[in-house]
Design a protein around this motif. Structure first.
Motif, short mmCIF file in Angstrom:
data_model
loop_
_atom_site.label_atom_id
_atom_site.label_comp_id
_atom_site.label_asym_id
_atom_site.label_seq_id
_atom_site.Cartn_x
_atom_site.Cartn_y
_atom_site.Cartn_z
N ASP A 15 -8.62 -1.72 -12.57
CA ASP A 15 -8.43 -0.09 -13.13
C ASP A 15 -7.81 0.57 -11.75
N ALA A 16 -8.51 0.57 -10.65
CA ALA A 16 -8.01 1.23 -9.23
C ALA A 16 -6.52 0.99 -9.12
N LYS A 17 -6.31 -0.52 -8.98
CA LYS A 17 -5.06 -0.89 -8.64
C LYS A 17 -4.14 -0.54 -9.74
N ARG A 18 -4.38 -0.32 -11.10
CA ARG A 18 -3.53 0.24 -11.94
C ARG A 18 -3.14 1.56 -11.74
N LEU A 19 -4.21 2.29 -11.37
CA LEU A 19 -4.02 3.70 -11.24
C LEU A 19 -3.12 4.20 -10.14
N ARG A 20 -3.13 3.18 -9.00
CA ARG A 20 -2.65 3.57 -7.72
C ARG A 20 -0.92 2.82 -7.80
N ASN A 21 -0.83 1.83 -8.77
CA ASN A 21 0.52 1.64 -9.21
C ASN A 21 1.07 2.37 -9.97
N LYS A 22 0.50 3.05 -11.05
CA LYS A 22 0.96 4.12 -11.70
C LYS A 22 1.41 5.03 -10.99
N ALA A 23 0.68 5.86 -10.11
CA ALA A 23 1.12 6.76 -9.24
C ALA A 23 2.23 6.59 -8.41
N ALA A 24 2.39 5.48 -7.93
CA ALA A 24 3.41 5.05 -6.92
C ALA A 24 4.93 4.87 -7.98
N ARG A 25 4.74 4.40 -8.92
CA ARG A 25 5.79 4.34 -9.78
C ARG A 25 6.43 5.49 -10.64
N SER A 26 5.31 6.43 -10.78
CA SER A 26 5.37 7.73 -11.28
C SER A 26 6.23 8.71 -10.16
N SER A 27 5.86 8.67 -8.98
CA SER A 27 6.57 9.23 -7.83
C SER A 27 7.94 8.69 -7.58
N MET A 28 7.97 7.66 -7.60
CA MET A 28 9.43 7.12 -7.40
C MET A 28 10.24 7.46 -8.40
N ARG A 29 9.79 7.32 -9.92
CA ARG A 29 10.68 8.16 -10.84
C ARG A 29 11.10 9.52 -10.69
N ARG A 54 11.05 6.02 -1.63
CA ARG A 54 9.96 5.73 -2.44
C ARG A 54 10.33 4.47 -3.31
N ILE A 55 11.50 4.30 -3.48
CA ILE A 55 11.87 3.10 -4.04
C ILE A 55 11.65 1.71 -3.20
N ASP A 56 12.01 1.86 -1.96
CA ASP A 56 11.54 0.85 -0.94
C ASP A 56 10.16 0.53 -0.86
N ARG A 57 9.35 1.43 -0.85
CA ARG A 57 7.83 1.35 -0.65
C ARG A 57 7.30 0.83 -2.12
N ALA A 58 7.93 1.09 -3.21
CA ALA A 58 7.53 0.53 -4.55
C ALA A 58 7.82 -1.04 -4.34
N ALA A 59 8.83 -1.30 -3.82
CA ALA A 59 9.53 -2.83 -4.00
C ALA A 59 8.36 -3.73 -2.85
N MET A 60 7.94 -2.83 -1.74
CA MET A 60 7.43 -3.50 -0.66
C MET A 60 6.01 -3.81 -1.27
N LYS A 61 5.24 -2.98 -2.14
CA LYS A 61 3.92 -3.37 -2.54
C LYS A 61 4.14 -4.00 -4.14
N ASN A 62 5.26 -4.65 -4.26
CA ASN A 62 5.29 -5.44 -5.57
C ASN A 62 5.20 -4.70 -6.72
N ILE A 63 5.37 -3.46 -6.68
CA ILE A 63 5.40 -2.67 -8.10
C ILE A 63 6.45 -2.71 -8.99
#
Length: 84
Positions: A15-29, A54-63
């Motif tokens: 759940d914690a990981k899902r929320l972090r990924n969701k925040a990063a994806r939202s920020s990227m978008r 933000r796109i590079d960071r999401a890719a680096m974190k495998n989002i």
């Protein structure tokens, strides 16, 4: 519902990981949306580095996949170059 101690922990960490990924994806978008809604070329060029970061960071974190990141960045750069 989880039955074992390990599965209970996995539920919490997932759940914690899902929320972090969701925040990063939202920020990227959101950053991408700012570039796409830019009215002038200068505004687009000003917003582009943040979006690329933000796109590079999401890719680096495998989002998102690295090829998807390259595709997003290419589309944004092409859109900015077409602005008047």
């Amino acid at each position: 519902m989880p039955n074992t101690k390990q599965s209970k922990k996995r539920l919490i960490t997932d759940d914690a990981k899902r929320l972090r990924n969701k925040a990063a994806r939202s920020s990227m978008r959101s950053a991408m949306r700012i570039v796409l809604k830019a009215e002038t070329k200068e505004a687009g060029q000003k917003a582009l580095p943040l979006a690329a970061s933000r796109i590079d960071r999401a890719a680096m974190k495998n989002i998102i996949h690295s090829n998807a990141a390259a595709r997003f960045k290419g589309r944004l750069e092409r859109r900015v170059s077409q602005l008047a």
